[in-house]
Enzyme design. Sequence first.
Site, PDB file in Angstrom:
ATOM      1  N   LYS A 159       0.875  -1.186   0.000  1.00 46.15           N
ATOM      2  CA  LYS A 159       0.000   0.000   0.000  1.00 46.15           C
ATOM      3  C   LYS A 159       0.907   1.229   0.000  1.00 46.15           C
ATOM      4  CE  LYS A 159      -1.854   3.070   1.808  1.00 46.15           C
ATOM      5  NZ  LYS A 159      -1.729   4.508   1.389  1.00 46.15           N
ATOM      6  N   GLU A 231       8.648   1.708  11.128  1.00 43.84           N
ATOM      7  CA  GLU A 231       9.768   2.590  10.762  1.00 43.84           C
ATOM      8  C   GLU A 231       9.223   4.006  10.805  1.00 43.84           C
ATOM      9  OE1 GLU A 231      12.749   1.721  10.352  1.00 43.84           O
ATOM     10  OE2 GLU A 231      12.622  -0.425  10.026  1.00 43.84           O
ATOM     11  N   CYS A 265      13.536  10.712   7.058  1.00 43.78           N
ATOM     12  CA  CYS A 265      13.305  10.206   8.420  1.00 43.78           C
ATOM     13  C   CYS A 265      14.538  10.384   9.298  1.00 43.78           C
ATOM     14  CB  CYS A 265      12.883   8.749   8.377  1.00 43.78           C
ATOM     15  SG  CYS A 265      14.044   7.709   7.486  1.00 43.78           S
ATOM     16  N   GLU A 362       9.784  16.173  15.552  1.00 44.51           N
ATOM     17  CA  GLU A 362      10.213  16.036  14.165  1.00 44.51           C
ATOM     18  C   GLU A 362       9.545  17.123  13.322  1.00 44.51           C
ATOM     19  OE1 GLU A 362       8.695  12.813  11.658  1.00 44.51           O
ATOM     20  OE2 GLU A 362      10.749  12.451  11.001  1.00 44.51           O
TER      21      GLU A 362
HETATM   22  P1  NDP Z   1       2.206   9.130   7.321  1.00 45.48           P
HETATM   23  O1  NDP Z   1       2.342   8.503   8.650  1.00 45.48           O
HETATM   24  O2  NDP Z   1       1.300  10.286   7.162  1.00 45.48           O
HETATM   25  O3  NDP Z   1       1.744   8.047   6.232  1.00 45.48           O
HETATM   26  C1  NDP Z   1       2.428   6.824   6.050  1.00 45.48           C
HETATM   27  C2  NDP Z   1       1.532   5.815   5.347  1.00 45.48           C
HETATM   28  O4  NDP Z   1       0.409   5.525   6.184  1.00 45.48           O
HETATM   29  C3  NDP Z   1       0.945   6.317   4.025  1.00 45.48           C
HETATM   30  O5  NDP Z   1       0.863   5.238   3.113  1.00 45.48           O
HETATM   31  C4  NDP Z   1      -0.426   6.779   4.447  1.00 45.48           C
HETATM   32  O6  NDP Z   1      -1.344   6.751   3.379  1.00 45.48           O
HETATM   33  C5  NDP Z   1      -0.792   5.722   5.468  1.00 45.48           C
HETATM   34  N1  NDP Z   1      -1.840   6.125   6.404  1.00 45.48           N
HETATM   35  C6  NDP Z   1      -2.398   7.352   6.576  1.00 45.48           C
HETATM   36  N2  NDP Z   1      -3.337   7.298   7.543  1.00 45.48           N
HETATM   37  C7  NDP Z   1      -3.377   6.024   7.998  1.00 45.48           C
HETATM   38  C8  NDP Z   1      -4.128   5.346   8.996  1.00 45.48           C
HETATM   39  N3  NDP Z   1      -5.027   5.950   9.747  1.00 45.48           N
HETATM   40  N4  NDP Z   1      -3.877   4.030   9.198  1.00 45.48           N
HETATM   41  C9  NDP Z   1      -2.946   3.372   8.457  1.00 45.48           C
HETATM   42  N5  NDP Z   1      -2.215   3.969   7.506  1.00 45.48           N
HETATM   43  C10 NDP Z   1      -2.422   5.276   7.275  1.00 45.48           C
HETATM   44  O7  NDP Z   1       3.698   9.497   6.898  1.00 45.48           O
HETATM   45  P2  NDP Z   1       4.191  10.293   5.650  1.00 45.48           P
HETATM   46  O8  NDP Z   1       3.823   9.538   4.414  1.00 45.48           O
HETATM   47  O9  NDP Z   1       3.791  11.718   5.756  1.00 45.48           O
HETATM   48  O10 NDP Z   1       5.783  10.158   5.796  1.00 45.48           O
HETATM   49  C11 NDP Z   1       6.534  10.981   6.595  1.00 45.48           C
HETATM   50  C12 NDP Z   1       6.914  10.291   7.889  1.00 45.48           C
HETATM   51  O11 NDP Z   1       7.498   9.029   7.603  1.00 45.48           O
HETATM   52  C13 NDP Z   1       7.942  11.072   8.672  1.00 45.48           C
HETATM   53  O12 NDP Z   1       7.596  11.071  10.021  1.00 45.48           O
HETATM   54  C14 NDP Z   1       9.208  10.273   8.450  1.00 45.48           C
HETATM   55  O13 NDP Z   1      10.147  10.434   9.483  1.00 45.48           O
HETATM   56  C15 NDP Z   1       8.688   8.883   8.370  1.00 45.48           C
HETATM   57  N6  NDP Z   1       9.633   8.005   7.657  1.00 45.48           N
HETATM   58  C16 NDP Z   1      10.312   7.047   8.355  1.00 45.48           C
HETATM   59  C17 NDP Z   1      11.277   6.266   7.745  1.00 45.48           C
HETATM   60  C18 NDP Z   1      12.077   5.246   8.496  1.00 45.48           C
HETATM   61  O14 NDP Z   1      12.759   4.435   7.859  1.00 45.48           O
HETATM   62  N7  NDP Z   1      12.059   5.203   9.810  1.00 45.48           N
HETATM   63  C19 NDP Z   1      11.584   6.450   6.328  1.00 45.48           C
HETATM   64  C20 NDP Z   1      10.821   7.493   5.698  1.00 45.48           C
HETATM   65  C21 NDP Z   1       9.866   8.222   6.338  1.00 45.48           C
HETATM   66  P3  NDP Z   1      -1.607   8.059   2.507  1.00 45.48           P
HETATM   67  O15 NDP Z   1      -0.308   8.801   2.409  1.00 45.48           O
HETATM   68  O16 NDP Z   1      -2.051   7.483   1.216  1.00 45.48           O
HETATM   69  O17 NDP Z   1      -2.640   8.828   3.255  1.00 45.48           O
END
Ligand code: NDP
Length: 458
Positions: A159, A231, A265, A362
Amino acid sequence: MTTESVAPKTAEAPAETPPKPATDVAATVARLRKTFASGRTRGAEWRKQQLLQLARMMEENEDAIAKALAEDLDRSPAEAFIADVATTLAEAKYAAKRVRRWMRRKYLLLEVPQLPGRGWVEYEPYGTVLIIGAWNYPFYLTLGPAVGAIAAGNAVVLKPSEIAAASSRLMAELVPRYLDRDAIAVVEGDGTVSQELIMQGLDRVMFTGGTEIGRKVYEGAARHLTPVTLELGGKSPQIVFADADLDAATEGVALGIFANQGEVCAAGSRILVARSVYAEFVDRLAVRASSVVLGDPFDSATTMGPLINARQVDRVLRYLKLGHDEGARLVTGGGRPDRGGYFVEPTLFSDAANTMTIAREEIFGPVGTIIPFYDDEQAIQIANDSSYALAATLWTTDLSRAHTLARRVRAGAVAVNGWSPLDPRLSWGGSKLSGQGRELGLAGLEANTELKTITVVL
Ligand code: NDP
């Protein structure tokens, strides 16, 4: 939430947004479960071939992937290759080469009195693994974790983030063309679709995203006691010791916080600097920050592009105001440049305390908070005084100090005199609010397997 692809560099929406296909989540999951139950995904040859096909998919579609990333993130083809294509390729190829060796049994003679026999541990796939990816590296963050899941013999639901809509669309087109469509599927959609998938009670969830959503994923998965790898975000320290090569440290620290506009991240957003070189280092970093050229990433002179969307700009601006209100000294940047698009200036705050909000939360933008320290003990104490524990960087010419302190920093990945490279043989992941579990290499495979002990009494 809007799923329109708005160009970050102009903040303009396209004339029309293509309609999204509706996916029958339950039917997709049922199809994958049936394939897993058939035993097909368990074979070594299936695993290897799927991994090689995944690598082929990335190689043969490099241009299309670059185009999708340009549309979603305004990412230049060169960056798209490094960040999404090369990383996924390296992992898939490495795992394909190792998979048979990973699966090999290691027989032991039982060490049980008066019970001669043999025993071994079998690495069993979980079943159907759900992988939810973040938008900042849309291919790598979804397909990278899939490598471990496939290598372990699982069926996989991917997803990707809907915020990177063109990448998500392309992935949904490519995956069934290259991979076993009854075992590996892409489900498009936003967070509600992720929750619908979690509610299916899949066998494992691998999530990459923010801490807030990570918590919701954990809660959802808890209803079925589904094991979860998270992550999540970070507030990673970059520690500059007095004996550091300050030229290299200035360049490296700038990269650590300004690469990808800080939408990383592992961004090194807390910059801890030894008191004796503090003033000099702040000046050097300020000069380096002011040399950043904001602009269209397709222009070769550009060194920093726009943020992803208006929401992210608002979030960063809120933190800039907080930094000012809480008394940190603005060294450089601090606002939006005078141009259209989702740009924010590279910003540095100095004379900051680790208790300030800009040192604790963050930001996910190009904002570095510079904090002084007196000695190694205080550096480690400040570095570890965080709700996050994802990555850390140490800048020192004393390798003995580097080895000692690398062990004492609480972080999933510690880099010395550089940034943590994503080598497929090394693990990746964080603890505390940065998540739980590890990915990549052997750790990625183990995360996707359950151990089964088999003993044979002879
Ligand atoms: P989000 O947490 O907003 O979204 C991550 C994923 O979760 C997306 O596919 C999103 O879908 C989905 N999602 C949204 N709402 C829900 C829900 N209620 N239940 C389950 N899944 C949901 O993160 P971002 O995409 O904005 O990414 C940025 C964040 O990711 C930062 O905090 C960054 O630090 C972290 N990150 C961590 C990494 C690591 O390796 N530790 C690597 C890269 C990023 P949709 O976007 O389609 O709404």
